[in-house]
Design a protein around this motif. Structure first.
Motif, mmCIF file in Angstrom:
data_model
loop_
_atom_site.group_PDB
_atom_site.id
_atom_site.type_symbol
_atom_site.label_atom_id
_atom_site.label_comp_id
_atom_site.label_asym_id
_atom_site.label_seq_id
_atom_site.Cartn_x
_atom_site.Cartn_y
_atom_site.Cartn_z
ATOM 1 N N MET A 1 0.743 3.204 18.720
ATOM 2 C CA MET A 1 -0.036 2.825 17.561
ATOM 3 C C MET A 1 0.204 1.373 17.156
ATOM 4 S SD MET A 1 -0.219 4.380 13.815
ATOM 5 C CE MET A 1 -1.010 3.403 12.608
ATOM 6 N N THR A 19 -0.175 3.248 9.278
ATOM 7 C CA THR A 19 -1.581 3.087 8.900
ATOM 8 C C THR A 19 -1.699 2.129 7.720
ATOM 9 O OG1 THR A 19 -1.589 4.886 7.304
ATOM 10 C CG2 THR A 19 -2.065 5.467 9.611
ATOM 11 N N ASN A 20 -2.899 1.616 7.524
ATOM 12 C CA ASN A 20 -3.150 0.751 6.366
ATOM 13 C C ASN A 20 -2.835 1.481 5.070
ATOM 14 O OD1 ASN A 20 -4.018 -1.218 8.128
ATOM 15 N ND2 ASN A 20 -6.193 -0.878 7.747
ATOM 16 N N GLN A 21 -3.183 2.764 5.007
ATOM 17 C CA GLN A 21 -2.940 3.551 3.795
ATOM 18 C C GLN A 21 -1.447 3.684 3.525
ATOM 19 O OE1 GLN A 21 -4.977 4.501 6.321
ATOM 20 N NE2 GLN A 21 -6.995 4.361 5.351
ATOM 21 N N GLU A 22 -0.647 3.927 4.566
ATOM 22 C CA GLU A 22 0.805 4.036 4.383
ATOM 23 C C GLU A 22 1.398 2.716 3.904
ATOM 24 O OE1 GLU A 22 2.153 7.306 7.700
ATOM 25 O OE2 GLU A 22 1.448 5.357 8.423
#
Length: 84
Positions: A1, A19-22
């Motif tokens: 990833m 991830t961007n959200q994390e």
């Protein structure tokens, strides 16, 4: 990833491991005094393992063009003497 990325401001090279959200959630939970400096935020993200800062001398300018730092720094020899 892990994806190669460059910070928009400052051009620091890093690999994105989350991830961007994390990442956004982590940054939003930082105390405000830790969020007022981009390089401090990058350091916190690196320490948490969400990104991996790459100390490879590559930076991106404001237009996304890659540049190196070769010739812009000095290296220390094994005697502790800086050589250009």
């Amino acid at each position: 990833m892990a994806q190669d990325k460059y910070a928009r401001h400052g051009g620091v090279h890093f690999k994105q491991n989350a991830t961007n959200q994390e990442i956004n959630s982590f940054v939003n939970q930082l105390p405000s005094d830790k969020r007022d400096n981009l390089f401090e935020v990058l350091g916190e993200l690196d320490s948490a393992g969400l990104i991996a800062l790459q100390n490879d001398g590559q930076f991106a300018d404001a237009w996304g063009r890659l540049h190196g730092t070769e010739g812009c720094y000095q290296e220390e020899d094994d005697q502790g003497v800086y050589r250009g």
